[in-house]
Scaffold this motif. Structure first.
Motif, PDB file in Angstrom:
ATOM      1  N   ILE A  31       0.851  -0.891   0.018  1.00 26.74           N
ATOM      2  CA  ILE A  31       0.037  -0.523   0.011  1.00 26.74           C
ATOM      3  C   ILE A  31       0.584   0.975  -0.286  1.00 26.74           C
ATOM      4  O   ILE A  31       0.625   2.213  -0.835  1.00 26.74           O
ATOM      5  CB  ILE A  31      -1.220  -0.123   1.103  1.00 26.74           C
ATOM      6  CG1 ILE A  31      -2.419  -1.209   1.491  1.00 26.74           C
ATOM      7  CG2 ILE A  31      -1.892   1.322   1.252  1.00 26.74           C
ATOM      8  CD1 ILE A  31      -2.867  -1.129   2.231  1.00 26.74           C
ATOM      9  N   VAL A  32       2.051   1.224   0.599  1.00 32.40           N
ATOM     10  CA  VAL A  32       3.023   2.041   0.388  1.00 32.40           C
ATOM     11  C   VAL A  32       4.541   1.401   0.678  1.00 32.40           C
ATOM     12  O   VAL A  32       4.926   0.362   0.890  1.00 32.40           O
ATOM     13  CB  VAL A  32       3.377   2.707   1.867  1.00 32.40           C
ATOM     14  CG1 VAL A  32       1.548   3.510   2.038  1.00 32.40           C
ATOM     15  CG2 VAL A  32       3.641   2.274   2.904  1.00 32.40           C
ATOM     16  N   ASN A  33       5.172   2.122  -0.357  1.00 30.01           N
ATOM     17  CA  ASN A  33       6.406   1.282  -0.175  1.00 30.01           C
ATOM     18  C   ASN A  33       7.412   2.834   0.368  1.00 30.01           C
ATOM     19  O   ASN A  33       7.476   3.729  -0.361  1.00 30.01           O
ATOM     20  CB  ASN A  33       7.014   1.782  -1.762  1.00 30.01           C
ATOM     21  CG  ASN A  33       8.535   1.135  -2.524  1.00 30.01           C
ATOM     22  OD1 ASN A  33       9.091   0.608  -1.779  1.00 30.01           O
ATOM     23  ND2 ASN A  33       8.928   1.882  -3.171  1.00 30.01           N
ATOM     24  N   VAL A  34       8.381   2.315   0.935  1.00 25.65           N
ATOM     25  CA  VAL A  34       9.165   3.696   1.898  1.00 25.65           C
ATOM     26  C   VAL A  34      10.739   3.069   1.403  1.00 25.65           C
ATOM     27  O   VAL A  34      10.955   2.357   1.472  1.00 25.65           O
ATOM     28  CB  VAL A  34       8.991   3.699   3.580  1.00 25.65           C
ATOM     29  CG1 VAL A  34       9.480   5.136   3.641  1.00 25.65           C
ATOM     30  CG2 VAL A  34       7.147   4.084   3.738  1.00 25.65           C
ATOM     31  N   ALA A 151       4.713  10.526  12.762  1.00 26.52           N
ATOM     32  CA  ALA A 151       3.810  11.535  12.627  1.00 26.52           C
ATOM     33  C   ALA A 151       3.010  11.077  11.466  1.00 26.52           C
ATOM     34  O   ALA A 151       1.560  10.528  11.291  1.00 26.52           O
ATOM     35  CB  ALA A 151       3.950  12.075  13.821  1.00 26.52           C
ATOM     36  N   PHE A 152       3.595  12.266  10.129  1.00 27.46           N
ATOM     37  CA  PHE A 152       3.295  13.051   9.258  1.00 27.46           C
ATOM     38  C   PHE A 152       2.964  11.463   8.675  1.00 27.46           C
ATOM     39  O   PHE A 152       1.849  10.936   7.695  1.00 27.46           O
ATOM     40  CB  PHE A 152       4.059  13.540   8.586  1.00 27.46           C
ATOM     41  CG  PHE A 152       2.986  13.954   6.950  1.00 27.46           C
ATOM     42  CD1 PHE A 152       2.445  14.540   6.747  1.00 27.46           C
ATOM     43  CD2 PHE A 152       4.160  13.372   5.971  1.00 27.46           C
ATOM     44  CE1 PHE A 152       1.506  15.282   6.317  1.00 27.46           C
ATOM     45  CE2 PHE A 152       3.531  14.218   5.295  1.00 27.46           C
ATOM     46  CZ  PHE A 152       2.309  14.658   4.739  1.00 27.46           C
ATOM     47  N   LEU A 153       3.756  10.512   8.202  1.00 26.46           N
ATOM     48  CA  LEU A 153       3.675   9.426   7.524  1.00 26.46           C
ATOM     49  C   LEU A 153       2.365   8.312   7.884  1.00 26.46           C
ATOM     50  O   LEU A 153       1.703   8.006   7.412  1.00 26.46           O
ATOM     51  CB  LEU A 153       4.897   8.746   7.324  1.00 26.46           C
ATOM     52  CG  LEU A 153       5.042   7.310   6.420  1.00 26.46           C
ATOM     53  CD1 LEU A 153       4.399   7.835   5.255  1.00 26.46           C
ATOM     54  CD2 LEU A 153       6.616   6.539   6.655  1.00 26.46           C
ATOM     55  N   GLU A 154       2.630   8.286   8.967  1.00 26.93           N
ATOM     56  CA  GLU A 154       1.334   7.362  10.012  1.00 26.93           C
ATOM     57  C   GLU A 154      -0.276   8.077   9.521  1.00 26.93           C
ATOM     58  O   GLU A 154      -0.881   7.074   9.083  1.00 26.93           O
ATOM     59  CB  GLU A 154       2.100   6.705  11.191  1.00 26.93           C
ATOM     60  CG  GLU A 154       0.743   6.408  12.369  1.00 26.93           C
ATOM     61  CD  GLU A 154       1.500   5.871  13.320  1.00 26.93           C
ATOM     62  OE1 GLU A 154       0.442   5.581  14.561  1.00 26.93           O
ATOM     63  OE2 GLU A 154       2.014   4.887  12.936  1.00 26.93           O
ATOM     64  N   GLY A 155      -0.153   9.518  10.409  1.00 28.01           N
ATOM     65  CA  GLY A 155      -1.274   9.611   9.379  1.00 28.01           C
ATOM     66  C   GLY A 155      -1.532   9.853   8.322  1.00 28.01           C
ATOM     67  O   GLY A 155      -3.451   9.146   7.827  1.00 28.01           O
ATOM     68  N   THR A 157      -1.419   6.978   6.174  1.00 23.35           N
ATOM     69  CA  THR A 157      -1.366   5.757   6.087  1.00 23.35           C
ATOM     70  C   THR A 157      -2.209   5.382   6.358  1.00 23.35           C
ATOM     71  O   THR A 157      -2.520   4.116   5.705  1.00 23.35           O
ATOM     72  CB  THR A 157       0.785   5.027   6.348  1.00 23.35           C
ATOM     73  OG1 THR A 157       1.531   5.805   5.573  1.00 23.35           O
ATOM     74  CG2 THR A 157      -0.193   3.606   5.809  1.00 23.35           C
ATOM     75  N   ARG A 158      -2.807   5.764   7.717  1.00 17.58           N
ATOM     76  CA  ARG A 158      -3.724   4.591   8.161  1.00 17.58           C
ATOM     77  C   ARG A 158      -4.709   5.522   7.164  1.00 17.58           C
ATOM     78  O   ARG A 158      -6.100   4.981   7.401  1.00 17.58           O
ATOM     79  CB  ARG A 158      -4.199   5.188   9.811  1.00 17.58           C
ATOM     80  CG  ARG A 158      -3.847   6.950   9.831  1.00 17.58           C
ATOM     81  CD  ARG A 158      -4.190   6.853  11.357  1.00 17.58           C
ATOM     82  NE  ARG A 158      -5.146   6.212  12.192  1.00 17.58           N
ATOM     83  CZ  ARG A 158      -6.580   6.593  11.919  1.00 17.58           C
ATOM     84  NH1 ARG A 158      -6.935   7.153  11.578  1.00 17.58           N
ATOM     85  NH2 ARG A 158      -7.703   5.510  12.865  1.00 17.58           N
ATOM     86  N   LEU A 159      -4.965   6.563   6.852  1.00 17.22           N
ATOM     87  CA  LEU A 159      -5.982   6.415   5.887  1.00 17.22           C
ATOM     88  C   LEU A 159      -6.195   6.291   4.276  1.00 17.22           C
ATOM     89  O   LEU A 159      -7.305   6.281   3.349  1.00 17.22           O
ATOM     90  CB  LEU A 159      -6.283   8.486   5.688  1.00 17.22           C
ATOM     91  CG  LEU A 159      -6.434   8.760   7.220  1.00 17.22           C
ATOM     92  CD1 LEU A 159      -6.442  10.785   6.925  1.00 17.22           C
ATOM     93  CD2 LEU A 159      -7.346   8.441   7.959  1.00 17.22           C
TER      94      LEU A 159
END
Length: 421
Positions: A31-34, A151-155, A157-159
């Protein structure tokens, strides 16, 4: 799949973050590639130097422009459309409405992210020419941008679809509706004399919804009164819609009016001032919705977000939809019930509701409300007929009754939600 490149002096900090919980699941399910890039790969000498002392004197070290820009340009080669985000105390404050609007934009555009995480005293000011957006976690200073980036990335990603096991999980959480979340309980029903509230065991879904809404308001009043949008904040969600079709023309025909830049800006600013939850703009023409979206994007994620964060915060309330039914569906999906529809008009209604009485009703009623504003020469009959409440016209001291819709909206917001002595 959302592509995220992180530029940092401490890439090892992200290894445990990406290997745990939902972030691990999001990367595993593609879903994400980091990826992380060490800023020292772009050092100016063999000693690995990427920073230097500030001109003019002062404490700390500043990330050099050559190293930062070289890292950004390399990341851009891998994903030319990626948005560059810098974490800085001077940036836009991170809020849930912004995270939601930003995530929706990423999903629609397919753009990726380049997250620049400075250390020390920040970055050379010239780096900002390569940055699309600056973000801050709040009014405090940290030792680097890595934790804000997490914090930004988790906020974000969870959406993204597929990350949360229950896609509705985030709908009622703190800040999604402008309030803190209601208290939660699970087994056992009784623990050392402390029991679960009976209403949660009743099986009566409407009573549970009402209880949770009341608890959200009470918790917010006690812990974060600053989140309440006025002394008479509505008990339920309050949204407004600016209707461009169907509306009336000068001789009473049904027309489609144009979206105007000044209406978007002024009504959004008024809505934010008085605590409106959502501002819908209804227009059937895709090209005009796209134009309005570009205006909003400029202030949400473009240069305008840094230049005027207050304007950005207001325009983040806007939701562009093609049809009135889309507004109803969106509100119902979020609240689990249809909104009470409230019409505004310069024309007299057979059964007008006064602002004073509706203000009291709005503060006590648990249902979501939707206040409609018409463009052109007013709302078409098929829209007016849908309303359960018809607010009285705004009348001045003269017989002239031709306020602009943005002026009427500001006056009505004040009558319904403004502070009263």
């Amino acid at each position: 799949m959302l592509d995220v490149q992180i530029l940092t002096l401490f890439p090892e900090l992200f290894t445990p973050f990406l290997s745990c919980g939902l972030m691990s699941r999001a990367t595993r399910d593609q879903i994400v590639n980091v990826s992380t890039t060490h800023l020292r790969d772009y050092a100016i000498n063999t000693h690995g130097q990427v920073d230097d002392s500030p001109y003019g004197g002062g404490s700390g070290m500043v990330l050099r422009v050559e190293s930062a820009v070289a890292a950004i340009e390399d990341a851009k080669k891998r994903n030319p459309q990626a948005k560059v985000v810098l974490f800085s105390p001077r940036g836009r404050r991170l809020t849930q409405p912004f995270v939601r609007s930003f995530t929706e934009e990423l999903q629609s555009s397919g753009d990726g992210l380049i997250l620049l995480c400075p250390r020390y005293e920040g970055v050379d000011e010239r780096v900002l020419e390569w940055v699309d957006l600056e973000i801050s976690l709040g009014d405090f200073v940290m030792m680097g941008g890595e934790i804000p980036a997490m914090a930004f990335l988790e906020g974000v990603t969870r959406l993204l679809p597929g990350v949360l096991g229950n896609p509705e999980s985030h709908v009622t959480e703190s800040f999604e509706t402008g309030l803190l979340e209601y208290p939660q309980y699970t087994k056992p029903q009784e623990y050392r004399g402390r029991t679960v509230p009976e209403v949660l065991l009743s099986g009566n879904h409407q009573k549970i919804v009402d209880w949770r809404r009341a608890q959200s308001l009470e918790v917010t009043r006690r812990r974060r009164p600053d989140l309440l949008k006025g002394p008479q904040h509505a008990a339920g969600e309050l949204s407004v819609a600016l209707i461009h079709h169907p509306v009336l023309g000068k001789v009473g025909e049904t027309i489609t009016s144009s979206i105007t830049n000044i209406d978007l800006h002024d009504i959004a600013r008024s809505a934010r001032t008085f605590g409106i939850d959502h501002f819908y703009v209804v227009h059937p023409v895709k090209a005009l919705r796209r134009l309005a979206g570009n205006i909003c994007d400029h202030w949400a994620t473009g240069f305008g977000a840094t230049y005027n964060p207050n304007r950005s915060e207001a325009l983040s309330l806007i939701r562009l939809v093609p049809d009135f039914e889309d507004v109803i569906i969106d509100i119902e999906s979020r609240n689990g019930t249809l909104p009470r529809i409230v019409s505004t008009s310069a024309r007299e209604s057979e059964t007008p509701t006064t602002y004073a009485s509706f203000r009291e009703d709005l503060a006590a009623n648990q249902a979501p409300h939707l206040v409609l504003f018409g463009t052109g020469w007013g709302l078409a009959p098929e829209i007016l007929d849908r309303a359960q409440v018809h607010l009285e016209p705004i009348n001045g001291a003269t017989g002239y009754n031709h306020l602009s819709v943005r002026a009427a909206a500001a006056i009505i917001f004040d009558k319904l939600l403004g502070a009263r002595q």
